[in-house]
Design a protein around this motif. Structure first.
Motif, PDB file in Angstrom:
ATOM      1  N   THR A 258       0.362  -1.316  -0.077  1.00 30.16           N
ATOM      2  CA  THR A 258       0.084  -0.086  -0.167  1.00 30.16           C
ATOM      3  C   THR A 258       0.482   1.086  -0.140  1.00 30.16           C
ATOM      4  O   THR A 258       1.834   1.628   0.395  1.00 30.16           O
ATOM      5  CB  THR A 258      -0.468   0.004   0.996  1.00 30.16           C
ATOM      6  N   ASP A 259      -0.106   2.469  -0.256  1.00 31.79           N
ATOM      7  CA  ASP A 259       0.961   3.969  -0.225  1.00 31.79           C
ATOM      8  C   ASP A 259       1.991   3.832   1.370  1.00 31.79           C
ATOM      9  O   ASP A 259       2.828   4.388   1.271  1.00 31.79           O
ATOM     10  CB  ASP A 259       0.512   5.262  -0.263  1.00 31.79           C
ATOM     11  N   LEU A 260       0.901   3.431   2.424  1.00 37.30           N
ATOM     12  CA  LEU A 260       0.996   3.733   3.849  1.00 37.30           C
ATOM     13  C   LEU A 260       2.264   2.726   3.879  1.00 37.30           C
ATOM     14  O   LEU A 260       3.712   4.018   4.712  1.00 37.30           O
ATOM     15  CB  LEU A 260       0.153   3.325   4.580  1.00 37.30           C
ATOM     16  N   GLU A 261       2.504   2.025   3.484  1.00 39.78           N
ATOM     17  CA  GLU A 261       3.905   1.394   3.288  1.00 39.78           C
ATOM     18  C   GLU A 261       5.009   1.621   2.909  1.00 39.78           C
ATOM     19  O   GLU A 261       6.098   1.523   3.680  1.00 39.78           O
ATOM     20  CB  GLU A 261       3.511  -0.412   2.989  1.00 39.78           C
ATOM     21  N   LEU A 262       4.767   2.325   1.706  1.00 38.66           N
ATOM     22  CA  LEU A 262       5.918   2.706   0.928  1.00 38.66           C
ATOM     23  C   LEU A 262       5.931   3.561   1.142  1.00 38.66           C
ATOM     24  O   LEU A 262       7.745   4.527   2.054  1.00 38.66           O
ATOM     25  CB  LEU A 262       5.245   2.851  -0.297  1.00 38.66           C
ATOM     26  N   ILE A 263       5.087   4.861   2.304  1.00 40.44           N
ATOM     27  CA  ILE A 263       6.176   6.143   2.588  1.00 40.44           C
ATOM     28  C   ILE A 263       6.614   5.520   3.781  1.00 40.44           C
ATOM     29  O   ILE A 263       7.343   7.156   4.043  1.00 40.44           O
ATOM     30  CB  ILE A 263       4.604   7.045   2.208  1.00 40.44           C
ATOM     31  N   ARG A 264       5.486   4.837   5.047  1.00 36.58           N
ATOM     32  CA  ARG A 264       6.521   4.509   5.739  1.00 36.58           C
ATOM     33  C   ARG A 264       8.011   4.060   5.876  1.00 36.58           C
ATOM     34  O   ARG A 264       8.623   4.594   6.114  1.00 36.58           O
ATOM     35  CB  ARG A 264       5.818   3.714   6.536  1.00 36.58           C
ATOM     36  N   THR A 265       7.888   3.114   5.267  1.00 37.69           N
ATOM     37  CA  THR A 265       8.965   2.529   4.223  1.00 37.69           C
ATOM     38  C   THR A 265      11.029   3.870   4.015  1.00 37.69           C
ATOM     39  O   THR A 265      11.468   4.398   4.465  1.00 37.69           O
ATOM     40  CB  THR A 265       9.405   1.720   3.579  1.00 37.69           C
ATOM     41  N   THR A 266       9.730   4.527   3.122  1.00 40.17           N
ATOM     42  CA  THR A 266      10.246   5.290   3.188  1.00 40.17           C
ATOM     43  C   THR A 266      11.171   6.333   4.406  1.00 40.17           C
ATOM     44  O   THR A 266      12.196   7.183   4.224  1.00 40.17           O
ATOM     45  CB  THR A 266       9.621   7.132   2.436  1.00 40.17           C
ATOM     46  N   GLN A 267       9.969   6.999   5.209  1.00 37.53           N
ATOM     47  CA  GLN A 267      10.730   7.655   6.768  1.00 37.53           C
ATOM     48  C   GLN A 267      11.443   6.764   6.945  1.00 37.53           C
ATOM     49  O   GLN A 267      12.197   7.717   7.722  1.00 37.53           O
ATOM     50  CB  GLN A 267       9.248   7.469   7.088  1.00 37.53           C
ATOM     51  N   SER A 268      11.193   5.578   7.724  1.00 37.47           N
ATOM     52  CA  SER A 268      12.261   4.666   7.612  1.00 37.47           C
ATOM     53  C   SER A 268      13.497   5.149   7.374  1.00 37.47           C
ATOM     54  O   SER A 268      14.629   5.049   7.954  1.00 37.47           O
ATOM     55  CB  SER A 268      12.015   3.952   8.569  1.00 37.47           C
ATOM     56  N   LEU A 269      13.736   5.112   5.893  1.00 31.69           N
ATOM     57  CA  LEU A 269      15.137   4.919   5.350  1.00 31.69           C
ATOM     58  C   LEU A 269      15.767   6.765   5.681  1.00 31.69           C
ATOM     59  O   LEU A 269      17.108   6.662   6.229  1.00 31.69           O
ATOM     60  CB  LEU A 269      14.644   4.869   4.070  1.00 31.69           C
ATOM     61  N   TYR A 270      14.664   7.700   6.160  1.00 33.52           N
ATOM     62  CA  TYR A 270      15.448   9.068   5.717  1.00 33.52           C
ATOM     63  C   TYR A 270      15.928   8.641   7.590  1.00 33.52           C
ATOM     64  O   TYR A 270      16.805   9.827   8.274  1.00 33.52           O
ATOM     65  CB  TYR A 270      14.398  10.282   5.856  1.00 33.52           C
ATOM     66  N   GLN A 271      14.964   8.307   7.922  1.00 25.83           N
ATOM     67  CA  GLN A 271      15.769   8.914   9.969  1.00 25.83           C
ATOM     68  C   GLN A 271      16.771   7.718  10.048  1.00 25.83           C
ATOM     69  O   GLN A 271      17.286   8.313  10.145  1.00 25.83           O
ATOM     70  CB  GLN A 271      14.120   8.576  10.470  1.00 25.83           C
ATOM     71  N   SER A 272      16.796   6.860   9.926  1.00 21.92           N
ATOM     72  CA  SER A 272      17.555   5.321   9.917  1.00 21.92           C
ATOM     73  C   SER A 272      18.922   5.442   9.234  1.00 21.92           C
ATOM     74  O   SER A 272      20.120   5.647   9.977  1.00 21.92           O
ATOM     75  CB  SER A 272      17.252   3.820   9.331  1.00 21.92           C
ATOM     76  N   PHE A 273      19.003   6.104   7.670  1.00 25.19           N
ATOM     77  CA  PHE A 273      20.172   5.848   7.485  1.00 25.19           C
ATOM     78  C   PHE A 273      20.435   7.053   6.774  1.00 25.19           C
ATOM     79  O   PHE A 273      21.540   7.436   5.619  1.00 25.19           O
ATOM     80  CB  PHE A 273      20.264   4.952   6.127  1.00 25.19           C
ATOM     81  N   ASP A 274      19.299   7.961   6.833  1.00 24.14           N
ATOM     82  CA  ASP A 274      19.871   9.439   7.014  1.00 24.14           C
ATOM     83  C   ASP A 274      20.307   9.648   4.897  1.00 24.14           C
ATOM     84  O   ASP A 274      21.217  10.484   4.565  1.00 24.14           O
ATOM     85  CB  ASP A 274      21.361  10.211   7.172  1.00 24.14           C
ATOM     86  N   LEU A 275      19.106   8.853   4.410  1.00 23.26           N
ATOM     87  CA  LEU A 275      19.814   9.219   2.951  1.00 23.26           C
ATOM     88  C   LEU A 275      18.780  10.209   2.065  1.00 23.26           C
ATOM     89  O   LEU A 275      18.145  10.812   2.883  1.00 23.26           O
ATOM     90  CB  LEU A 275      18.445   8.856   2.180  1.00 23.26           C
ATOM     91  N   LYS A 276      19.195  10.892   0.887  1.00 22.03           N
ATOM     92  CA  LYS A 276      19.344  12.059   0.468  1.00 22.03           C
ATOM     93  C   LYS A 276      17.986  11.874   0.144  1.00 22.03           C
ATOM     94  O   LYS A 276      17.214  13.170  -0.141  1.00 22.03           O
ATOM     95  CB  LYS A 276      20.157  12.682  -0.398  1.00 22.03           C
ATOM     96  N   ARG A 277      18.024  10.945  -0.552  1.00 28.43           N
ATOM     97  CA  ARG A 277      16.559  10.329  -1.989  1.00 28.43           C
ATOM     98  C   ARG A 277      15.858   9.207  -1.414  1.00 28.43           C
ATOM     99  O   ARG A 277      17.000   8.755  -1.544  1.00 28.43           O
ATOM    100  CB  ARG A 277      16.631  11.838  -3.099  1.00 28.43           C
ATOM    101  N   VAL A 278      15.039   9.159  -2.000  1.00 27.66           N
ATOM    102  CA  VAL A 278      14.404   7.562  -1.592  1.00 27.66           C
ATOM    103  C   VAL A 278      13.483   8.269  -3.279  1.00 27.66           C
ATOM    104  O   VAL A 278      13.028   8.669  -3.601  1.00 27.66           O
ATOM    105  CB  VAL A 278      13.250   7.540  -0.748  1.00 27.66           C
ATOM    106  N   PHE A 279      13.648   7.175  -4.423  1.00 26.01           N
ATOM    107  CA  PHE A 279      12.815   7.767  -6.181  1.00 26.01           C
ATOM    108  C   PHE A 279      12.157   6.672  -5.528  1.00 26.01           C
ATOM    109  O   PHE A 279      11.983   5.051  -5.039  1.00 26.01           O
ATOM    110  CB  PHE A 279      14.078   7.087  -6.865  1.00 26.01           C
TER     111      PHE A 279
END
Lengths: 476, 250
Positions: free
Chosen positions: A276-297
């Motif tokens: 779902t979109d929720l799963e995708l943006i949650r994953t995105t958020q945790s990637l930003y928070q945990s790994f300090d990513l610059k972008r998720v495409f």
């Protein structure tokens, strides 16, 4: 399948290997500011430079190529999988360097994006990629932007070298759950992706600390001032420094270059599996928070292979869904929103007719209207139609006097959206009932044309008819 | 109304501002315009001003010392713009600058400042656009690019490309305003006024395409995803006026 590699000309190789690379989304040259140096070629501009726009409307900023499209893996969604019968080619390091240098001098590109299929094994492939990058930096004195794809499963030494030679390093996550990976990419595991991602983020942080910067990547503009945002409380995780790249042999350490100065990024395919979109943006958020990513495409899945577990060939690309996810990504990165504010378990998909910010606003009408002349920056940022640039202009203008609607228009504030949520000097632009249904209808109408454009439909207008549109019957 | 006119270059513009200011005819009775003036009005008096280095120096000193060097740089940058009212706008911004100090440029409540910001933004976009779409052609050891801007922005592109290719010989030719940025390897660039003959000769260099130009076209065509073709999006992001010298589009 026959391969007569020697006979392939450079332009034929370029055709095959750029065609194979086009499904990678990232083509940004942003994130690092580096001045040019005498004796070298190139610089880097933090905002990035788009040099042209291809027929699909995507910007071309980097020479996006694969080193080779030979691959030992059999990922079901991929064009270059071993079971596909497609023309194969391999660039030599010299060819990659010459193409990059000559294109760069003609101002066609801002740098190189180098990815690759897996030949023999991940280490061999990564070694070859590093060889090409090393040649480009050391022998051809290229000082422009390089984005390199890390090959999951490659050794620490090689990933460390790649990070030093390139400006941005990325590992494609492709699918957000282990189950989806098992289904579509049986040769990849989540651990093989997450572990190097973690190591890269920790190594970037430690290199930044070593040169006197903060451990976390700088965020652009107004995000630096936002106290309540997804980048708020992750410092501990990054400064922990438990899994740095500390290979015994550090081949490129004498380069004296920062490790992946433009940070790391990743990409996820959407529409191939049923997240779902929720799963995708949650994953995105945790990637930003945990790994300090610059972008998720996000990459809307394009059916190119026939397979029972994938959408059929000819299924439309989920462009509108991809667009909404990017809008949500921007809201999280620049506007101080959290994934949980945008979607919920009850409502796990974005409304296709309305953008996520408008959708959030009409569900939180208790916060509106806000007074343009008094509201703090983080409140202004949450008003639909007002973005970081407009907020900056409004705040700057407020220092010297009142701001009115005429000025907002000249500041390019999107009044067609913002008018329902703001007052200037206590007055709204028009008489507007603050009612969810009314505002939703108005905003849906405003959004209709852009939705149709994304879906590839032409917008047609016609004269309304009393009989067909309003159901009047001719009297007899 | 007294209308002061001058040629469209920074020296002449600053001289024009000096003459208008020192005429003491009252700011409301003065207008400044760039030449050529297309439509003369019946009841106004037109006064042509030539560039004069002494006047230029006086205006520069006054703005730099009494307002701020940053303020001067902002005005000098906007002087490249092609807008008809750019000179008049510079004059009025300067009046506000002397009154309020360097912060005046943030006071968008004044119509003149808002207009200055608009001009500035459009000009910045134009510079960025040509930073992206300039295409060089290799002629021997030199890389030559042609472009056709609305504003006189060649001088703004000079430092951008000098930083990008410090150890290359290159020339950027503005075909419209007949001026060029000339950069020698490892040296600073300079501006050069082109004669018609020189321009005509330089124009031939655009036909100098090599195998890398052809490969760029191949790359440009193959990098687009067929299933996502979106002509409108491409047209929006890459407008027709900017495509003239973009080799991949021709």
């Amino acid at each position: 399948m026959f391969e007569i590699q020697e006979e392939l000309s450079l332009d034929k190789k370029l055709e095959i290997l750029s065609d194979a690379a086009k499904y990678d989304v990232a083509c940004t040259s942003s994130g690092v500011d580096r001045r040019g140096q005498k004796g070298m070629l190139g610089n880097s501009c933090a905002a990035g430079v788009c040099h042209t726009f291809a027929a699909d409307g995507r910007c071309v900023s980097l020479l996006k190529i694969l080193m080779t499209n030979h691959c030992i893996y059999d990922c079901k969604y991929c064009k270059n999988r071993i079971s596909n019968d497609v023309p194969r080619a391999t660039f030599s390091p010299e060819e990659i360097c010459n193409l990059t240098i000559e294109f760069y001098k003609r101002n066609y590109i801002e740098g190189l994006f180098l990815s690759s299929g897996i030949i023999q094994n991940p280490n061999y492939t990564m070694e070859k990629m590093c060889e090409a990058l090393r040649m480009l930096r050391m022998e051809y004195h290229f000082n422009g932007y390089i984005h390199v794809k890390a090959i999951p499963g490659a050794s620490e030494e090689l990933l460390y070298s790649a990070g030093l030679l390139a400006d941005r390093i990325s590992i494609n996550m492709e699918l957000p759950t282990q189950a989806s990976l098992e289904k579509l990419a049986p040769n990849k595991t989540m651990t093989n992706i997450i572990r190097p991602m973690n190591q890269i983020s920790q190594t970037i942080a430690s290199h930044r600390l070593a040169i006197g910067k903060s451990a976390k990547m700088e965020r652009a503009g107004i995000n630096q001032k936002l106290t309540h945002s997804i980048f708020g409380n992750t410092v501990d995780k990054i400064e922990g420094g438990s899994s740095l790249f500390l290979p015994a042999e550090r081949k490129d350490r004498d380069l004296r270059r920062p490790f992946a100065a433009a940070g790391q990024s990743t990409q996820m395919i959407i529409g191939a599996t049923d997240e779902t979109d929720l799963e995708l943006i949650r994953t995105t958020q945790s990637l930003y928070q945990s790994f300090d990513l610059k972008r998720v495409f996000y990459s809307g899945y394009i059916p190119i292979n026939e397979d029972d577990s994938l959408p059929e060939i000819g299924t439309p690309v989920p462009l509108l869904r991809e667009h909404r996810l990017y809008q949500a990504d921007w809201l999280m990165r620049y506007y101080g929103f959290f994934a949980e504010e945008l979607l919920s378990e009850k409502n796990p998909f974005f409304d296709q007719k309305l953008d996520p910010k408008c959708n959030w606003a009409i569900h939180h009408l208790e916060n509106f209207p806000v007074e343009i002349n008094k509201a703090p920056e983080e409140v202004l940022l949450r008003v639909p139609g007002i973005g970081p640039t407009s907020v900056k202009k409004i705040v700057s203008a407020r220092r010297y006097g009142n701001v009115n609607f005429e000025m907002l228009k000249k500041m390019h504030v999107m009044l067609k959206r913002a008018q329902y949520f703001i007052t200037c000097n206590g007055k709204m632009l028009y008489r507007t009932p603050i009612e969810e249904n009314f505002i939703r209808n108005q905003l849906t109408d405003t959004e209709k044309v852009s939705v149709m454009k994304i879906e590839g439909q032409t917008v047609q207008y016609k004269q309304m008819s009393l009989f067909s549109d309003f159901g009047l019957k001719a009297g007899g | 109304m007294y209308i002061y006119t001058c040629e469209p270059n920074l020296e002449a513009m600053l001289s024009c501002i000096y003459d208008a200011w020192t005429s003491k005819r009252g700011h409301k009775n003065i207008k400044l315009m760039l030449e050529p003036v297309e439509q003369l009005t019946l009841f106004d008096e037109y006064i042509h001003v030539d560039a004069d280095s002494e006047k230029v120096e006086k205006v520069m000193d006054a703005v730099n010392m009494k307002i701020s060097p940053w303020f001067y740089r902002q005005l000098a940058y906007s002087s490249m713009a092609y807008e008809e009212d750019v000179l008049d706008n510079m004059y009025h911004c300067m009046i506000l600058g002397f009154h309020h100090g360097p912060d005046a440029l943030g006071m968008v409540q004044y119509a003149d400042i808002m207009r200055h910001n608009e001009i500035r933004k459009r000009l910045g976009n134009e510079v960025n656009r040509f930073q992206e779409v300039l295409r060089f052609h290799q002629v021997g050891e030199v890389y030559i690019a042609h472009f056709e801007p609305k504003s006189r922005i060649a001088i703004a592109l000079g430092p951008i490309f000098e930083d990008r290719m410090p150890s290359e010989n290159f020339v950027i030719v503005d075909d419209i305003h007949k001026e060029a940025v000339v950069h020698h390897k490892d040296a600073h660039f300079y501006m050069y006024k082109l004669s018609d003959e020189e321009l005509a000769r330089l124009l031939q260099t655009e036909e100098e395409n090599d195998s890398y130009t052809d490969m760029w076209k191949v790359f440009f065509d193959t990098i687009a995803i067929k299933e996502r073709t979106n002509k409108k999006c491409q047209d929006n992001l890459f407008p027709m006026w900017a495509r003239k010298h973009a080799v991949e589009m021709n």
